[in-house]
Design a protein around this motif. Structure first.
Motif, short mmCIF file in Angstrom:
data_model
loop_
_atom_site.label_atom_id
_atom_site.label_comp_id
_atom_site.label_asym_id
_atom_site.label_seq_id
_atom_site.Cartn_x
_atom_site.Cartn_y
_atom_site.Cartn_z
N VAL A 1 0.86 -1.35 0.18
CA VAL A 1 0.04 0.01 0.05
C VAL A 1 0.73 1.29 -0.12
CG1 VAL A 1 -1.71 -1.02 1.35
CG2 VAL A 1 -0.36 0.51 2.45
N PHE A 2 0.33 2.46 -0.73
CA PHE A 2 0.95 3.57 -0.82
C PHE A 2 0.10 4.69 -0.28
CE2 PHE A 2 1.60 7.35 -3.37
CZ PHE A 2 2.84 7.76 -3.01
N ILE A 3 0.46 5.47 0.99
CA ILE A 3 -0.15 6.29 1.37
C ILE A 3 0.32 7.78 1.19
CG2 ILE A 3 -1.45 7.30 3.44
CD1 ILE A 3 -1.77 4.27 4.49
N GLY A 4 -0.18 8.56 0.65
CA GLY A 4 0.39 9.81 0.41
C GLY A 4 -0.07 10.39 -0.83
N SER A 5 0.81 11.29 -1.72
CA SER A 5 0.50 11.98 -3.08
C SER A 5 -0.11 13.34 -2.51
CB SER A 5 -0.26 11.08 -3.97
OG SER A 5 -1.77 11.16 -3.58
N CYS A 6 -0.49 14.18 -3.73
CA CYS A 6 -0.93 15.43 -3.54
C CYS A 6 -2.53 15.13 -3.21
CB CYS A 6 -1.04 16.32 -4.73
SG CYS A 6 -1.48 15.71 -6.48
N THR A 7 -3.05 14.17 -3.62
CA THR A 7 -4.52 13.72 -3.45
C THR A 7 -4.70 13.27 -1.78
OG1 THR A 7 -4.78 12.99 -5.44
CG2 THR A 7 -6.42 12.13 -3.88
N ASN A 8 -3.65 12.50 -1.20
CA ASN A 8 -4.22 12.07 0.00
C ASN A 8 -2.71 12.15 0.95
OD1 ASN A 8 -6.40 10.05 -0.79
ND2 ASN A 8 -6.72 11.25 0.96
N GLY A 9 -1.84 13.15 1.18
CA GLY A 9 -0.68 13.08 1.67
C GLY A 9 -0.55 14.30 2.91
N ARG A 10 -1.65 14.56 3.15
CA ARG A 10 -1.76 15.60 4.50
C ARG A 10 -1.72 15.04 5.68
NH1 ARG A 10 -0.36 20.25 2.64
NH2 ARG A 10 -1.06 20.93 4.62
N TYR A 11 -1.27 15.78 6.71
CA TYR A 11 -1.26 15.38 8.13
C TYR A 11 -2.41 14.60 8.28
CZ TYR A 11 -1.34 15.49 12.96
OH TYR A 11 -1.69 15.07 14.38
N GLU A 12 -3.55 14.92 8.30
CA GLU A 12 -4.84 14.49 8.67
C GLU A 12 -4.95 13.08 7.89
OE1 GLU A 12 -4.50 17.45 7.78
OE2 GLU A 12 -5.52 18.98 9.05
N ASP A 13 -4.72 13.09 6.69
CA ASP A 13 -4.76 11.86 6.00
C ASP A 13 -4.04 10.78 6.53
OD1 ASP A 13 -6.30 12.71 3.48
OD2 ASP A 13 -4.39 13.69 2.86
N ILE A 14 -2.80 11.07 6.79
CA ILE A 14 -1.73 9.95 7.46
C ILE A 14 -2.27 9.83 8.88
CG2 ILE A 14 0.59 9.61 8.12
CD1 ILE A 14 1.07 11.40 5.59
N SER A 15 -3.01 10.89 9.63
CA SER A 15 -3.45 10.54 10.94
C SER A 15 -4.55 9.37 10.86
CB SER A 15 -4.06 11.86 11.53
OG SER A 15 -2.89 12.73 11.79
N VAL B 1 4.42 5.02 3.50
CA VAL B 1 3.75 6.49 3.83
C VAL B 1 4.79 7.49 3.25
CG1 VAL B 1 3.21 8.10 5.57
CG2 VAL B 1 2.44 5.86 5.54
N VAL B 2 4.10 8.37 2.53
CA VAL B 2 4.93 9.67 2.05
C VAL B 2 4.25 10.75 2.24
CG1 VAL B 2 6.31 10.61 0.08
CG2 VAL B 2 6.19 8.25 0.13
N PRO B 3 4.69 11.74 3.39
CA PRO B 3 3.88 12.95 3.65
C PRO B 3 4.24 13.76 2.70
CG PRO B 3 5.58 12.23 5.38
CD PRO B 3 5.88 11.36 4.49
N SER B 4 3.27 14.54 2.42
CA SER B 4 3.10 15.61 1.16
C SER B 4 4.22 16.70 1.34
CB SER B 4 2.01 16.22 0.81
OG SER B 4 1.31 16.95 2.09
N THR B 5 4.60 17.27 2.43
CA THR B 5 5.41 18.13 2.54
C THR B 5 6.16 18.10 3.97
OG1 THR B 5 4.09 19.76 4.20
CG2 THR B 5 3.82 20.05 1.72
N ARG B 6 7.38 18.94 4.09
CA ARG B 6 8.09 18.81 5.24
C ARG B 6 7.40 19.43 6.50
NH1 ARG B 6 13.34 19.57 6.98
NH2 ARG B 6 13.78 20.99 8.61
#
Lengths: 425, 173
Positions: free
Chosen positions: A296-310, A329-334
């Motif tokens: 599974v890959f969780i991230g990207s501009c569609t679902n890489g926000r803090y709340e998505d990963i939370s 998991v790849v967070p969208s930003t630093r």
């Protein structure tokens, strides 16, 4: 006659007559290029205007390196450094390989703002519709032109109004399910060449990360951009980061003229999944349950926000990743990465057996993490599952919750039933 | 501007305009490594059934008439440049793929949308006259006329300059 959001934004950025079908010159507030496309922008600028070429306004021009960050091949490293050298000489700021996805950085740092115009080499820049800004991805000649002149030409699209009816979704159903369900209704050509405006109680209740998810997949509906009228929280964010109390949302007129109005009933929204090889090949998760999942890959501009990963961490704090499954998991930003680090979410992910990388686009751009091998089945929270897009395997698109549950069970699983059985719901 | 030229009407075997001619039919991806525009002309339409020999028949100044959604598909610039290489003066279609239209305008290939182009009853080989300011198209072989959407100011400015990046030089002066 009233105006739609895109018509009003355009009117504030042109002297030409704004009506659907007209081609107008548009002033662009912010001009960007990423490490994909950016090197060709620079090459074109050199080729047409010489080695000493200047850009129209360095303070409104940016590079955002997000596709392969940091570079994993020598050509990418060369390309990035080629852009860096160009930028440095001209006083252009580079959001370098540590920053994350350009469109998300633009929202966090205020490179865009409600009502602004923004172009770059990322085809998902229309994500900025989530904050009521006009964003658009374009080819290298167009972006070179925007760097040089601060303008672009654009054909004014007509607008489709989408109104969601019915009660808002609740966990474990998410904005991604709403987005995929909308794509299921519209298909890949449903908004071809059109702008969309989204309305309804569910929209009013959506936080920024959810709005980003919905706007990000208007590209897959064939649309130019999907706007959501910013709420007070979003306006406050931009007032703060821009240090500008004047920022206001651009709101459609009550008598704006829409090409059509589509109502979508979401009262019974169930977890959705887009099956390979097309984003609009959407089914209820229940219809494809049981298929073995390898990664599974969780991230990207569609679902890489803090709340998505939370949301994914809600699953991972209770259950571990099944042995043999790769969960990435790849967070969208630093900034997102920092929040996950400091509040202990990364700890939860680590303990559950998840791989976490530095921020960026991940596998969507053949980046650092998230590629699949032949025969591999991957559940991805990204926006495209075309053959070869995320490697040679089969990619299914779903929400962070669905992806996390699949990582735990090792097969495609409806989170509603799973969480009920486990006593979580 | 007036454009006068011989037309190629992109029809199928039964004589109907072909819709959805995509960029792979116009310039197949097996030639994507070609970057020299002068090399591109000979591959134009060579993957469109019935039109494989187009490049050997077309002459400088010819006009193409096509159906709906001409140039759909990928963003490849070669699908525009191959017609420029052949000296095609104008493409008229019922509609264009959005990116194709953008690419054509940016590289100064004249394109016109004429939703009712069938009214011309044009056959390949007919000679037509096109007035780009008004959008009027006349078939000189049978006298029929149809209106297309005229060139927008933007399109005309870019065309006059010889392409988008040439146009940038003008507006800075």
């Amino acid at each position: 006659m009233g105006k739609t959001i895109i018509e009003k934004i355009f009117e504030n950025h042109t002297e030409d007559e704004v009506k659907p079908g007209n081609i107008i010159w548009l002033d662009i507030d912010t001009r960007t290029a990423r490490d994909f496309g950016g090197p060709n922008v620079v090459k074109k600028l050199y080729e047409y205007y010489g080695e000493d070429v200047q850009v129209d306004d360095p303070s409104r021009t940016f590079f955002t390196f997000d596709t392969v960050a940091p570079a994993k091949t020598i050509p990418y490293a060369n390309n990035q450094h080629f852009c860096r050298q160009f930028a440095k000489k001209r006083g252009i700021k580079v959001f370098d390989v540590d920053s994350g996805i350009g469109s998300h950085v633009a929202i966090e740092k205020g490179l865009c703002w409600p009502g602004s115009t923004f172009v770059g080499t990322d085809s998902h820049l229309n994500i900025l519709g989530a904050v009521g800004a006009f964003g658009q991805g374009m080819g290298d000649a167009d972006i070179a032109f925007a760097f040089k002149t601060g303008k672009t030409w654009f054909e004014v699209p007509s607008t489709i109004k989408i109104i969601f009816k019915g009660k808002p979704y609740k966990f474990p159903v998410t904005a991604k399910d709403l987005t995929l369900f909308t794509l299921r209704q519209l298909g890949s050509k449903g908004a071809l060449g059109r702008a969309i405006e989204f309305y309804g109680e569910v929209i009013d209740n959506m936080s920024l990360f959810e709005r980003i998810t919905l706007s990000s997949m208007v590209t897959e509906m064939g649309g130019i951009i999907g706007f959501i009228t910013p709420d007070e929280k979003i306006i406050e964010h931009f007032k703060k980061v821009k240090n500008n109390p004047e920022i206001k949302p651009v709101i459609a007129d009550d008598d704006a003229e829409y090409e059509k109005v589509i109502e979508i009933d979401i009262s019974n929204l169930k977890p959705q999944i887009a099956c390979p090889p097309k984003p609009d090949n959407v089914k209820d998760v229940r219809e494809v349950e049981g298929i073995t999942v390898d990664s599974v890959f969780i991230g990207s501009c569609t679902n890489g926000r803090y709340e998505d990963i939370s949301l994914a961490a809600e699953i991972f704090k209770r259950f571990k990743v099944k042995e043999g499954v790769m969960a990435k998991v790849v967070p969208s930003t630093r900034e997102v990465f920092g929040r996950l680090l400091k509040d202990g979410t990364l700890d939860i992910l680590y303990e559950a057996g998840v791989i976490v990388s530095n921020p960026g686009c991940g596998g969507c751009a053949s980046g650092q993490i998230g590629m699949t091998g032949k025969g591999e089945v991957q559940i991805s929270t990204s926006n495209r599952n075309f053959k070869g897009k995320q490697g040679d395997g089969d990619t299914y698109l779903a929400s962070p919750v669905v992806a996390a549950v699949c990582a735990v069970t090792g097969e495609i699983t409806d989170p509603v039933e799973f969480l009920k059985q486990k006593g979580v719901l | 501007m007036k454009i006068k030229g011989r037309v190629w009407v992109l029809t199928d075997k039964s004589g109907n305009l072909i819709n959805d001619i995509d960029t792979d039919m116009i310039f197949h991806n097996r030639y994507l490594a070609i970057t020299d525009i002068n090399e591109m002309g000979k591959y134009a339409l060579d993957n469109l059934e019935g039109w494989e020999d187009f490049s050997s028949k077309a002459k400088k100044g010819d006009i193409i008439i096509a159906g709906e959604n001409f140039g759909s598909g990928s963003s490849r610039q070669q699908a525009v440049d191959c017609f420029k290489a052949l000296g095609i003066a104008l493409i008229i279609a019922k509609s264009f793929g959005a990116i194709y239209k953008r690419n054509a305008i940016n590289s100064a290939l004249p394109v016109l949308e004429a939703n009712d182009v069938e009214i011309l009853r044009a056959q390949s080989g007919d000679v037509i006259e096109v007035y780009t300011e008004t959008g009027l198209i006349k078939n000189l072989n049978n006298g029929s006329e149809v209106s297309a959407r005229p060139f927008s100011t933007v399109q005309k400015d870019i065309l006059d300059a010889g392409g988008l990046l040439e146009f940038a030089k003008k507006i800075k002066e």
